[in-house]
Design an enzyme around this catalytic site. Structure first.
Site: not given
Length: 665
Positions: A412, A31, A265, A438
């Site tokens: 989280e 990049h 990019h 989670f």
């Protein structure tokens, strides 16, 4: 900053641009656009503001620089080379090559001066919040005038970072806590891989969004060195709020055909455009990777100035240490992440009675926390369920950082990434908690912690369908399998107080990767051991609980299924079917043991059955083709624990019956 004529400054900035462009071109991958556009702001930051010492890259008094926009890694590598870090031109020439020290995205541990592994966008943004949080906490513990009180955390972040949700979570946390020594330069170039950011990122005002988070926001032109300097000075003076400086840049600056376009990019300029760019910037076409002599001399002057800053800091540190010997010892304990010897014995002392392992963990945490001053942590609004509070240790709150309990809110993802920041900086051992279900929200930072070999601790509770009435949305099924699939993550699922103490001791002693403690909501029956317990054997990841004479098979279990398996074996023994019981609380630890130990626990000549209330795919490597894995292959249900055990086949009688059918097959 050393005085230099404008022509030399421009040459120094173009050196950064061209080292990046040459490196990407030689690799034919990378990049180039971001380094070419952000070179001016990086140059101003590194020469006029950033405090560093290439001779001692992890010097305690340094400022921290994070390249959250890790796709622009050649920007960082070029700066490290010019600033005198152990990053040679040969390293730049081997960018993105096998076994090189300059991988495609920065990786912690490859090069001195690389503070974090970055590239997954948003993670570095949140890591920086962890760095700033840790500095504020340690400074509050040490008192006025301490050596860590005046460091800043700088980062270059991108449009992609700000689009990712984790940055929103982390920005909200940082603004709430008023982390004023956090200064981010936003490379606002308006371009992503697919085109202009306007195709996806025009519905919000970034300035107003961050001001709403409680940040100090400024805007400046990316080519205006004095303007960037003034903005950094203003940000550093604003100690009551974190700062975001919007730096308006042109991606691929200097490229006649590609500047300002998405084509620069994520792909090399190409030979023709690289030549055109060098001509446009007045840069010699050869040699590649050119660093002009006067630019090297300029950076030598920069290093001399930085060395003087360090010398002044050292003098102040020595005076502070002489005046504050107890606080100096506390600082050293943090720097070393000191853990007392025989921490396992300390954790095992006066163990609580068998209970839910989350409750046992809570009791053990209260014993070990006073012994390990660098241990800090908290939960994603679940401290009362995870039982992760260090009692009597106080809480961190806006403007009040002396406590040890962190309140992350329902964030989280950011919690995991902020913990990584604390761990990267190496001044704390962080632990964070939520329900095992989670852990999915945390998976990106958990994977990066494993990749970067960070010492972080995860307290994941409510570990199976047996949490009960909350139902399948909260009942983990595939999570243990998915987490065990992450290389270098140690997943510990203890069955009783002895194993829980060993899991905490392992997490505190382990310096080369993260450790997860997977704990039950429900109370567990005691584990009855006929084999004399060797606490060190638990640390090997797997050991024998029962080994009766005449056993014809081995039953393996973890966590809440160890007492279940034991009860099933007792029922089988009454029928004349005799089996051994092995507890394997950490499969990865067990598989890393010498073959002799693994064969002692799970003999290769015996049939093997495994019982765990989870997906269980990974256990076939122990069970083998003629083995048995008693797991769960469907989602859970909303019901009381005992009803679920019956429905899913996890009662002693059901396990015994399935083992009997298997042995007869």
């Amino acid at each position: 900053m050393p005085n230099a004529r404008p022509e030399l400054v421009e040459k120094a900035v173009n050196t950064i641009r061209m080292l990046a462009a040459d490196g990407v071109q030689q690799a034919n991958s990378g990049h180039p656009g971001m380094p070419m556009g952000a070179a001016d702001m990086a140059f101003v930051l590194w020469t006029r503001h950033l405090r560093f010492d290439p001779a001692e890259p992890r010097w305690l008094g340094r400022d921290r620089f994070l390249l959250s926009a890790g796709h622009g890694s050649m920007l960082l590598y070029s700066l490290l080379h010019l600033a005198g870090f152990d990053c040679a031109l040969e390293d730049l020439k081997h960018f993105r090559q096998l076994h090189s020290r300059t991988p495609g995205h920065p990786e912690y541990g490859f090069l001195p001066g690389v503070e974090i592994t970055s590239g997954p966008l948003g993670q570095g943004f949140a890591n920086g919040v962890g760095f700033a949080l840790g500095h504020a906490m340690l400074a509050a513990k040490l008192g006025p005038g301490n050596p860590v009180s005046d460091a800043f955390v700088y980062a270059i972040v991108s449009d992609g970072d700000l689009m990712e949700g984790v940055s929103a979570e982390a920005a909200s946390f940082a603004g709430h806590h008023k982390l004023g020594r956090l200064v981010y330069l936003y490379d606002d170039n308006g371009i992503t891989i697919d085109g202009k950011t306007s195709i996806t990122f025009s519905g919000e005002d970034v300035t107003r969004r961050f001001e709403a988070y409680g940040w100090h926001v400024q805007s400046v032109d990316g080519r205006d060195h004095d303007g960037i300097d003034r903005a950094l000075q203003a940000a550093k003076a604003e100690l009551g709020r974190p700062s975001l400086i919007r730096v308006h840049t042109t991606i691929g600056f200097g490229s006649p055909a590609k500047a300002g376009k998405s084509s620069v990019h994520g792909a090399p300029l190409g030979e023709a455009e690289l030549e055109a760019t060098k001509k446009a910037l007045g840069w010699p076409l050869e040699p590649r990777f050119l660093v002009p002599d006067d630019v090297r001399a300029y950076w030598a002057e920069v290093r001399a100035e930085k060395a003087a800053q360090k010398q002044a800091w050292r003098a102040a540190e020595q005076a502070w240490r002489a005046a504050n010997p107890e606080q100096a010892a506390l600082l050293d304990a943090h720097v070393e992440r000191w853990v007392p010897e025989r921490i396992l014995d300390r954790a095992r002392a006066e163990l609580p009675a068998p209970d839910a392992t989350r409750k046992v963990s809570q009791a053990i945490l209260q014993k070990i926390a006073p012994l390990v001053p660098c241990l800090v942590g908290g939960s994603a609004d679940l401290a009362e369920s995870n039982l992760t509070e260090i009692k009597g240790a106080g809480s961190v709150a806006p403007g009040s950082f002396a406590g040890r309990n962190l309140h992350f809110g329902i964030r989280e993802h950011a919690m995991g990434a902020i913990a990584n920041g604390l761990a990267y900086d190496g001044l704390f051992v962080p632990f964070v908690g939520t329900f095992l279900q989670f852990a999915d929200y945390m998976r990106p930072p958990v994977r990066l912690a494993a990749l970067s070999k960070l010492q972080a601790v995860y307290v994941w509770t409510h570990d199976s369908i047996f949490l009960g009435e909350d139902g399948p949305t909260h009942q983990p099924i595939e999570h243990l399998t998915a987490l065990r699939a992450i290389p270098n993550l140690h997943v510990c699922r203890p069955a009783d107080p002895e194993e829980t103490a060993a899991a905490w001791a392992h997490a505190l002693q382990r310096r080369d990767g993260p450790t997860a403690l997977v704990l039950t909501r429900q109370k567990l029956a005691p584990v009855k051991r006929s084999v004399p317990l060797d606490p060190e054997a638990i640390l090997r990841g797997g050991y024998l609980v029962d080994a009766p004479a005449g056993a014809t098979f081995t039953l393996v279990a973890t966590g809440s299924e160890v007492p279940l398996a034991q009860a099933a074996l007792e029922a089988l023994a009454k029928q004349g079917v005799v089996g051994r019981l092995a507890s394997i609380p950490c499969l990865e630890c067990f598989l890393a043991q010498p073959k002799a130990w693994r064969d002692e626990v799970v003999p290769p000549g015996q049939r093997v059955a495994v019982v765990e209330a989870a997906r269980g795919t990974e256990w076939w490597q122990l069970a083998g083709r003629d083995g048995l894995v008693l797991g769960i292959e469907r989602f859970g249900s909303s019901a009381p624990e005992k009803a679920l055990a019956e429905e899913y086949g996890f009662t002693p009688a059901q396990v015994a019956a399935r083992v009997t059918r298997w042995l007869a097959g």
